[in-house]
Design an enzyme around this catalytic site. Structure first.
Site, PDB file in Angstrom:
ATOM      1  N   LYS A  48      -0.478  -4.177   8.274  1.00  0.00           N
ATOM      2  CA  LYS A  48       0.027  -3.135   7.401  1.00  0.00           C
ATOM      3  C   LYS A  48       1.134  -2.413   8.164  1.00  0.00           C
ATOM      4  CE  LYS A  48      -2.445   0.438   4.896  1.00  0.00           C
ATOM      5  NZ  LYS A  48      -3.713   1.137   4.834  1.00  0.00           N
ATOM      6  N   GLY A 108       0.831  -1.189   0.000  1.00  0.00           N
ATOM      7  CA  GLY A 108       0.000   0.000   0.000  1.00  0.00           C
ATOM      8  C   GLY A 108       0.872   1.248   0.000  1.00  0.00           C
ATOM      9  N   GLY A 109       0.230   2.400  -0.016  1.00  0.00           N
ATOM     10  CA  GLY A 109       0.982   3.642   0.014  1.00  0.00           C
ATOM     11  C   GLY A 109       1.759   3.771   1.322  1.00  0.00           C
ATOM     12  N   ASP A 144      -9.637   8.815  -1.157  1.00  0.00           N
ATOM     13  CA  ASP A 144      -8.785   7.988  -2.018  1.00  0.00           C
ATOM     14  C   ASP A 144      -9.547   6.735  -2.450  1.00  0.00           C
ATOM     15  OD1 ASP A 144      -6.571   7.426  -3.500  1.00  0.00           O
ATOM     16  OD2 ASP A 144      -5.354   6.691  -1.827  1.00  0.00           O
TER      17      ASP A 144
END
Ligand SMILES: *[C@@H]1O[C@H](CO)[C@@H](O)[C@H](O)[C@H]1NC(C)=O
Ligand SMILES: *[C@@H]1O[C@H](CO)[C@@H](O)[C@H](O)[C@H]1NC(C)=O
Ligand SMILES: *[C@@H]1O[C@H](CO)[C@@H](O)[C@H](O)[C@H]1NC(C)=O
Length: 680
Positions: free
Chosen positions: A521, A502-503, A619
């Site tokens: 994450k 992910g970002g 987003d």
């Protein structure tokens, strides 16, 4: 070797399976003979199970098991859907067994007995090379195997034969045949190479199993086989004879100009296989890991071995499965009634996502009913009768009952919240008087509960106080946990498997102590999302719960390490699904697409309308929409989410343009570029 080890003098007959695919029937006809079963197969997974199946003809046994890796070009006939069961691997003219190190793959080349001295051995001490086809090393027989051969002793005889014994069995009553012949010319006459031409055929020469070969290179192996097409058809057992005969010069003249004597045939080595299908797929891996954990937890005495659902006739006792064509099987029902189970109800039951019937009645189960069971989309019957359960019935289950989707049986469980005094509220319910109240009432009458639940929702709707819903759901479900970095290392087995990127940083696969699969994450040092975004996401999520928003299980802020722990979404993100990352994935149907759109919208609507203060995600894109095992959509990645004014002002002002170019509404983008001098 059976060797009458059990003193019963009853050599058993049993089946062998490779994974879920039938391999062969082992018929121990001679007690003192060594029986060897060999299969060449492609194993798609990290591991494979070899199963010995009792067919009620004696107890299966095994003395040793060997696995050898092969180059995948070695036997082109072995592929994802076809395995090769060895019938014989013959080395003609040899005196001894040949295996490793002469054969780098440790195949065992067995000397073939010369029938009544009809054959003469030909030998050479020179190396025999392999024929190289398109630079691929096909077959690859050791030179030492090729350095011996046989031909008829009587040079006027031009025929050799040997029988081929492919035993029919109950799965393959007419087994196919796949021969591989290895031939290399070892003789010269006055330093000149002989020219030969002959026919290899099964007993019936006009069947499709004939090869006309000749003109061999001196000391070079020629391989005769079929790499494509169907296996040679079955000829009745005991009549399968391979015949090598010198071809008739006269009849061959149109094909080749040969005027010299046609010399007798010869053969150096042969491998004889019968093909089996390896196309069968096993049970869904998530179901397998759940039921395996359940088996371990209750230390079951049952014969639960091998694959749970496959083969169909060997499904685990008490399980029912669905058998979709060419897709993994799913466990649809588990009946552990009168199973002598004790302890609490394993939370792994909630990982059997396709289960419809769960019968745990008449056991010694204690503790409370796991909330996760209410998340099982297909569950229609949950039987907990005759246990010692305590606590309240999870709200989720009550709603399912009220909707008429679920039957719950739990009569003879006196402590299951039947009255106020014996009800032991669990931690999460202590804050929520409403849930406790509902649970008390439901025992008295399901109908009344239905009304109360309806009434409750009705009241909430009428009050139109979205924050209220938020708080209530938060109270029931918010159990966000703070993890240490060390804990995360354990959960993710030292960050072993990356699910995606992910970002924020990489996302890892993990399992909590109770077996719940999670996505971790971890913020990477090079992440372009900063500490602020991390904290935003963590804070925002602690209070937000909706079925179409990925829910946060916990977080980690341990020194420089930061991580978020999410529920696991087995089907990955929508972007990959739409692009068909996985060749096995079918296309999403329009119905599924519509569902995904609708559910994503419901998740966003919740953020916009029900939350107080309202949030905008900023987003939204396909890679931020995740799918669970049932393709239920949940919006994820809240790092750029922002609260906006509470006073009903719909104008959203944000300091800078964020999100992913291409997914931003053009008018918003234009507006914000104008508003914000710092925008890029
Ligand atoms: C096992 O082998 C014996 C002896 O060869 C034979 O008579 C019998 O039919 C075989 N049984 C099966 C099930 O193949
Ligand atoms: C071989 O050739 C002879 C004649 O030279 C012929 O009579 C015979 O039929 C042929 N055999 C076969 C199997 O073609
Ligand atoms: C489970 O098995 C028992 C008998 O072993 C049977 O009485 C019961 O109906 C089964 N439950 C379900 C849900 O099929």
């Amino acid at each position: 070797m059976y060797g009458d080890y059990d003193g019963l003098n009853k050599p058993p007959i049993f089946d062998l399976y490779l994974g879920v695919n039938f391999w062969k029937t082992v018929n121990i006809s001679k007690p003192d003979a060594v029986h060897v079963a060999e299969v060449i197969a492609v194993v798609p997974d990290d591991s494979v199970q070899v199963c010995l199946v009792n067919t009620r003809s004696g107890t299966p046994f095994i003395s040793s098991l060997e696995l050898r890796p092969l180059k995948d070009t070695l036997y082109p006939q072995a592929n994802a859907t076809q395995g090769l069961v060895l019938v014989g691997r013959h080395n003609f003219g040899a005196a001894d067994l040949i295996r490793y190190p002469n054969d780098t793959y440790d195949r065992v080349w067995v000397p073939y007995t010369n029938p009544e001295d009809q054959w003469t051995t030909i030998l050479t001490s020179s190396k025999v090379a392999m024929e190289v086809e398109d630079r691929k090393p096909l077959y690859d027989v050791p030179s030492v195997v090729m350095q011996t051969a046989v031909r008829p002793s009587n040079t006027t005889r031009n025929v050799m034969w040997f029988p081929w014994d492919a035993e029919p069995n109950h799965v393959y009553p007419m087994p196919g045949l796949l021969p591989v012949f290895y031939l290399a010319e070892l003789e010269t006459v006055d330093g000149k190479q002989e020219r030969r031409l002959f026919l290899i055929s099964l007993k019936r020469p006009n069947s499709s199993a004939s090869w006309l070969i000749g003109d061999f290179d001196y000391l070079v192996t020629t391989v005769v086989s079929r790499t494509t097409g169907r296996p040679v058809p079955f000829v009745s057992p005991k009549e399968n004879l391979v015949i090598l005969g010198a071809a008739n010069a006269t009849t061959l003249r149109p094909i080749m100009e040969i005027n010299s004597t046609i010399l007798p045939p010869f053969i150096n080595a042969a491998e004889l296989f019968t093909p089996i299908s390896t196309a069968g797929v096993g049970t869904d891996p998530q179901d397998v890991s759940a039921i395996t954990a359940i088996k371990a937890k209750y230390q079951l005495n049952r014969n639960w071995v091998g694959d749970p659902c496959a083969p169909k006739n060997l499904v685990w006792d008490g399980l029912n499965c669905s058998y979709p064509i060419s897709r993994p099987q799913r466990i649809t029902s588990v009946n552990m009634s009168f199973g002598g189970l004790s302890g609490d109800i394993s939370s792994y039951f909630a990982n059997l996502k396709a289960i419809q019937y769960l019968d745990l009645s008449h056991n010694n189960l204690s503790g409370s009913i796991p909330d996760g069971l209410s998340q099982l989309p297909s569950l229609v019957l949950l039987d907990l009768t005759g246990n010692k359960l305590t606590g309240t019935i999870p709200l989720g289950l009550l709603i399912r009952i009220q909707d008429g989707n679920l039957t719950l049986r739990y009569d003879h469980s006196p402590n299951l919240c039947s009255n106020n005094s014996s009800c032991q509220p669990t931690q999460e319910n202590r804050n929520s008087k409403t849930t406790g109240y509902i649970a008390v009432v439901v025992v008295a009458s399901v109908v009344v509960v239905a009304l109360v639940v309806l009434l409750l929702f009705f009241v909430i709707r009428r009050k139109e106080e979205p924050a209220n819903i938020h708080n209530q759901e938060g109270d029931v479900q918010s159990r966000n946990r703070r993890f240490t970095y060390t804990e995360l290392k354990v959960i993710t087995s030292n960050f072993r498997r990356v699910l995606g990127e992910g970002g924020f940083g990489p996302v890892y696969d993990g399992f909590l102590e109770d077996g719940t699969q999670v996505a971790v994450k971890l913020r990477s040092q090079s992440s372009n999302q900063g500490v602020k975004e991390f904290l935003t996401e963590a804070q925002n999520l602690t209070g937000i719960h909706h079925r179409n928003l990925v829910s946060l299980i916990g977080y980690c802020k341990d020194g420089e390490y930061m991580a978020l722990v999410y529920e696991y979404m087995s089907e990955g993100d929508l972007q990959h699904k739409l692009r068909g990352r996985d060749r096995n994935d079918g296309c999403l149907t329009w119905r599924q697409r519509l569902h995904i759109v609708l559910e994503s919208a419901q998740g966003l609507e919740y953020l916009h309308k029900a939350c107080s203060p309202p949030f905008i995600h900023r987003d939204v894109k396909t890679s931020n929409i995740l799918l669970d095992a049932n393709l239920k959509a949940k919006v994820a990645d809240f790092g750029l989410m922002k609260a906006f004014n509470q006073d009903g002002d719909t104008h959203v002002s944000t300091a800078r343009v964020v999100g992913t170019p291409g997914y931003l509404a053009p008018d918003t983008y234009a507006l914000q570029v104008r508003d914000s001098p710092r925008a890029h």
